[in-house]
Scaffold this active site. Structure first.
Site, PDB file in Angstrom:
ATOM      1  N   PRO A 110      37.813  37.409  43.522  1.00 51.06           N
ATOM      2  CA  PRO A 110      38.336  37.488  42.151  1.00 51.06           C
ATOM      3  C   PRO A 110      39.249  36.322  41.800  1.00 51.06           C
ATOM      4  CG  PRO A 110      39.569  38.973  43.571  1.00 51.06           C
ATOM      5  CD  PRO A 110      38.531  38.310  44.444  1.00 51.06           C
ATOM      6  N   CYS A 111      38.651  35.149  41.573  1.00 49.84           N
ATOM      7  CA  CYS A 111      39.497  33.977  41.341  1.00 49.84           C
ATOM      8  C   CYS A 111      40.172  34.028  39.973  1.00 49.84           C
ATOM      9  CB  CYS A 111      38.702  32.679  41.528  1.00 49.84           C
ATOM     10  SG  CYS A 111      37.345  32.467  40.410  1.00 49.84           S
TER      11      CYS A 111
END
Length: 206
Positions: A160-161
């Site tokens: 989940p950047c």
DNA sequence: CACCAGGCATTTG
DNA sequence: ACAAATGCCTGGT
């Protein structure tokens, strides 16, 4: 008790690996990682038993050798980093699988990989700065490498950047995430307020 | 060799 | 005093 076939099958179950017999003696069989070509599992017969060579963290090397008589210093390999497991039936399969897994983790280890693992550890509803991720990945000064790694996030589904912001709490520009407001929407769906293109690090930072 | 979705200390204006 | 610019750090492509 684990057989030669089962050991090979387990080694081949990891992502991005292939099997090879690179030596004159076809008894010696390797499982390697694509790209780096690093081997993490060697399989061969010796003195009537199937043996496995696995890479081991020097810190745990002696633990394994002391716990099991059938684990010895790596035969034909660097004794610092390798152990040999003799498949004589005295070690639980689960433990053998654990040693093989740790061997795989060691040869696939890299700052980039640790960066992705650190990003996965950001809890839902929270954010981390590039610097924080660098610190979590082992080197507080590689924040630039964090940006580079996230730029080509190979698995946005699991990494989940969008939970990574800069030191001021600002979101990435429109060039990232394939759209202007994508990161904002992802964060809001996560339960994080975005005000003026920024998040409150006091409130949401980790 | 020269890029990068960063950050920090330091210098400059 | 302050903000902006600079330089160096880092690692992978």
């Amino acid at each position: 008790m684990m057989t030669r076939e089962e050991a090979l099958e387990f080694g081949m179950s990891f992502p991005n690996v292939y099997e090879e017999r690179p030596f004159r003696d076809p008894n010696w069989q390797l499982v390697r990682v694509k790209g780096s070509k690093k081997a993490f599992l060697w399989i061969y017969e010796r003195e009537g038993y199937t043996n496995l060579n696995v890479k081991v963290d020097p810190e745990w090397r002696d633990f394994w050798r002391n716990t099991y008589d059938a684990v010895i210093a790596g035969y034909h390999q660097n004794k610092e980093h390798w152990n040999t497991i003799i498949l004589d039936g005295t070690i639980p399969d689960k433990e053998i699988q654990r040693m093989i897994s740790e061997s795989y983790d060691l040869v696939t280890d890299s700052p980039t990989k640790r960066i992705y693992e650190a990003v996965k550890r950001i809890p839902q509803g929270h954010v981390a700065t590039y610097g924080k991720i660098a610190e979590m990945a082992g080197n507080p000064r590689m924040s630039r490498a964090v940006g580079n790694a996230l730029h080509k996030n190979p698995d946005p589904e699991h990494i989940p950047c969008f939970r990574v912001v800069n030191s001021k709490g600002e979101l990435a520009g429109a060039f990232a995430f394939g759209g202007g407001n994508v990161q904002k929407e992802l964060l809001e769906a996560d339960g994080v307020e975005v005000i003026d293109g920024k998040v409150n690090l006091e409130k949401y930072g980790i």
